[in-house]
Design an enzyme around this catalytic site. Structure first.
Site, PDB file in Angstrom:
ATOM      1  N   LYS A  14       0.918  -1.513  -0.166  1.00 27.23           N
ATOM      2  CA  LYS A  14      -0.148  -0.044  -0.029  1.00 27.23           C
ATOM      3  C   LYS A  14       1.250   1.172  -0.351  1.00 27.23           C
ATOM      4  CE  LYS A  14       0.755   1.303   4.667  1.00 27.23           C
ATOM      5  NZ  LYS A  14       1.893   2.521   5.150  1.00 27.23           N
ATOM      6  N   ASP A 167      -2.684  -2.307   9.923  1.00 25.70           N
ATOM      7  CA  ASP A 167      -2.624  -2.187   8.566  1.00 25.70           C
ATOM      8  C   ASP A 167      -3.369  -3.072   7.670  1.00 25.70           C
ATOM      9  OD1 ASP A 167      -1.734   0.788   8.893  1.00 25.70           O
ATOM     10  OD2 ASP A 167       0.096   0.114   8.085  1.00 25.70           O
TER      11      ASP A 167
HETATM   12  P1  ATP Z   1       4.403  -0.042   8.265  1.00 31.34           P
HETATM   13  O1  ATP Z   1       3.915   0.195   6.276  1.00 31.34           O
HETATM   14  O2  ATP Z   1       3.090  -0.951   8.656  1.00 31.34           O
HETATM   15  O3  ATP Z   1       4.761   0.489   8.942  1.00 31.34           O
HETATM   16  P2  ATP Z   1       6.777  -1.178   6.993  1.00 31.34           P
HETATM   17  O4  ATP Z   1       6.483  -1.771   5.554  1.00 31.34           O
HETATM   18  O5  ATP Z   1       7.330   0.248   7.366  1.00 31.34           O
HETATM   19  O6  ATP Z   1       5.770  -1.794   7.856  1.00 31.34           O
HETATM   20  P3  ATP Z   1       7.832  -3.824   7.561  1.00 31.34           P
HETATM   21  O7  ATP Z   1       8.047  -4.352   6.229  1.00 31.34           O
HETATM   22  O8  ATP Z   1       5.962  -4.372   7.951  1.00 31.34           O
HETATM   23  O9  ATP Z   1       7.399  -2.426   7.613  1.00 31.34           O
HETATM   24  O10 ATP Z   1       8.683  -4.418   8.591  1.00 31.34           O
HETATM   25  C1  ATP Z   1       8.623  -3.569   9.476  1.00 31.34           C
HETATM   26  C2  ATP Z   1       9.618  -4.901  10.374  1.00 31.34           C
HETATM   27  O11 ATP Z   1       8.957  -5.796  11.176  1.00 31.34           O
HETATM   28  C3  ATP Z   1      10.991  -5.491  10.014  1.00 31.34           C
HETATM   29  O12 ATP Z   1      12.166  -4.381  10.551  1.00 31.34           O
HETATM   30  C4  ATP Z   1      10.895  -6.886  10.199  1.00 31.34           C
HETATM   31  O13 ATP Z   1      11.342  -6.843  11.127  1.00 31.34           O
HETATM   32  C5  ATP Z   1       9.510  -6.474  10.789  1.00 31.34           C
HETATM   33  N1  ATP Z   1       8.678  -7.953  10.093  1.00 31.34           N
HETATM   34  C6  ATP Z   1       7.870  -9.127  10.682  1.00 31.34           C
HETATM   35  N2  ATP Z   1       7.203  -9.696   9.712  1.00 31.34           N
HETATM   36  C7  ATP Z   1       7.999  -9.395   8.209  1.00 31.34           C
HETATM   37  C8  ATP Z   1       7.338  -9.450   6.920  1.00 31.34           C
HETATM   38  N3  ATP Z   1       6.254 -10.888   6.697  1.00 31.34           N
HETATM   39  N4  ATP Z   1       8.332  -9.460   6.422  1.00 31.34           N
HETATM   40  C9  ATP Z   1       8.963  -8.124   6.302  1.00 31.34           C
HETATM   41  N5  ATP Z   1       8.878  -7.428   8.229  1.00 31.34           N
HETATM   42  C10 ATP Z   1       8.733  -7.542   8.736  1.00 31.34           C
END
Ligand code: ATP
Length: 330
Positions: A14, A167
C-alpha cells in the site's frame, strides 16, 4: 477427495494517499485518517502442510520441530526469497514474523490448524512504509483459512486481521479505502481511475515506532485528523493532477528529520514533473504519482525513473499502478 497441501496467496503493498495523524492517545496509539491505496507490488505467501512427523497442535508435537518454537505452535518454520537484495536479511524467520503470528492466531481462535511451513516470496520493500509485514500477515491468514478448511466469513477474518495490526485489514480488502481509529476501521473509497506510480526504495529501513515518536516530539499540538474532501473528489473523478496536488503525509517531516537525504529523493522526482511526491507511510520509501492511463504519463514515468536512477539517492526504483485488489488466493 483430494486435500490441498499447499495454498498460495498474492497480496499487494500500500501507499498512503493521505496520512493524517492526531495526538498520541492514552493507550499509546494515535487516531488516524489513513487513505490506503493498494499498488501492484506483490508478495506471494505459500503455506504448506508441514512434514507428517509433526502432529497437530492439539495432539502434541513431533520430533522434528524446529528449535525455539513453542510446543503448541501451528507455525512450523519459514523461508524467504525474492529480488529485494539486502532488504531480505531484515525479515525475521521465527515466530515473531507477522505471518507466523497470523498462522498461530488463526489456529488458536479456530482450534483447526495443523502445522504449516510458510514461504514468503517478497517484492514489497522491508521496513519501507509499504506495510509488507502486514500484507504477509493478511496473506497467511487467508491461506491458512483455506488450507485448514475454516472458510471463515470475511468479517471474522477482518476482525482477526485487526488484532494482528492496524494495517492488516486493508491488505485483505485492497483497492482504495479510508481507515479511521488506528487505521483499522475501513470504508472503501470509490476510485475508478488507474494511477501510475514510481517508488524509490531506500537502502535504509525506518522503524514505524521511531517515526511516530519523532512525530510526537515535533508535533505535540497535532489537531484531530480529518479526511481531505479534495482527495476524495480527485479519486472519484480519476483525476491524477488533482490527486497529485492532494497527497499529504503528516509523518513526512518526522521521517525527513530522521533521514534528511529523503528530501533530495523527493526533489529529484518533483523536478522531473511528478504530479505528486511523498514519503510512503512511515517511510523511507518515496512515492511519485506520474499520471493516469495516457502517453503523457508514460513519458513522465520514464523521466522520473531515469532521474532517480542516476541521482544515486536511492537503492532501487520500481514502477507500479493502483489500485489493485487485496489478498487473493492463486
Ligand atoms: P508499515 O508500513 O506497516 O509501518 P513497513 O512496511 O514499514 O510497515 P515492514 O516491511 O512491515 O515495514 O517491516 C517492519 C519490520 O517488521 C521489519 O523490520 C521486520 O523486522 C519485521 N517483520 C515482521 N514480519 C515481517 C514480514 N513478514 N515481512 C517483513 N518484515 C517483517
Amino acid at each position: 477427495m483430494t486435500v490441498d497441501t499447499t495454498v498460495t496467496v498474492r497480496v499487494p503493498a500500500k501507499v498512503n494517499l493521505q496520512l493524517a495523524v492526531g495526538p498520541r492517545r492514552e493507550d499509546g496509539f494515535h487516531d488516524l485518517v489513513n487513505v490506503f491505496h493498494a499498488v501492484s507490488l506483490f508478495d506471494e505467501v505459500t503455506v504448506k502442510r508441514a512434514s507428517p512427523c509433526r502432529q497437530s497442535p492439539s495432539e502434541g508435537v513431533g520430533r522434528d520441530d524446529p528449535p525455539g518454537e513453542p510446543e503448541e505452535s501451528a507455525f512450523a518454520g519459514m523461508s524467504v526469497g525474492g529480488d529485494l537484495g539486502s532488504h531480505l536479511s531484515r525479515v525475521p524467520l521465527d515466530s515473531s514474523n507477522l505471518a507466523a503470528r497470523a498462522v498461530n492466531l488463526l489456529a488458536e481462535r479456530t482450534g483447526r490448524g495443523f502445522p504449516v511451513t510458510v514461504h514468503l516470496d517478497k517484492d514489497i520493500p522491508v521496513a519501507g512504509g509499504m506495510a509488507g509485514g502486514s500484507a504477509d500477515a493478511a496473506a497467511a491468514l487467508l491461506a491458512c483459512d483455506r488450507l485448514w478448511g475454516c472458510d471463515l466469513p470475511a468479517g471474522v477474518l477482518t476482525e482477526y486481521a485487526a488484532d494482528l495490526g492496524s494495517d492488516v485489514p486493508f491488505a485483505l480488502l485492497g483497492a482504495t479505502a479510508v481507515g479511521r481509529g488506528r487505521g483499522e476501521i475501513l470504508r472503501p473509497l470509490p476510485s475508478p481511475g488507474r494511477f501510475r506510480w514510481v517508488f524509490a526504495l531506500s537502502p535504509r529501513g525506518l522503524s514505524t515506532a521511531e517515526v511516530f515518536a519523532e512525530y510526537d516530539r515535533v508535533r505535540p499540538d497535532a489537531p484531530e485528523p480529518r479526511l481531505d474532501d479534495a482527495l476524495v473528489d480527485a479519486l472519484a473523478e480519476g483525476d491524477p493532477v488533482a490527486l497529485g496536488a492532494a497527497l499529504t503525509n503528516d509523518l513526512q517531516d518526522a521521517a525527513l528529520s530522521l533521514l534528511p537525504e529523503l528530501g533530495r529523493t523527493l526533489r529529484t522526482g518533483t523536478d522531473e514533473g511528478a504530479l505528486g511526491a511523498l514519503v510512503s507511510g512511515s517511510g523511507p520509501t518515496c512515492a511519485f504519482l506520474v499520471g493516469g492511463d495516457d502517453d503523457e504519463a508514460t513519458e513522465r514515468e520514464t523521466a522520473v525513473v531515469a532521474a532517480l536512477e542516476s541521482s544515486g539517492s536511492c537503492e532501487r526504483v520500481v514502477r507500479a499502478w493502483g489500485d489493485v485488489p487485496g489478498a487473493t488466493v492463486l
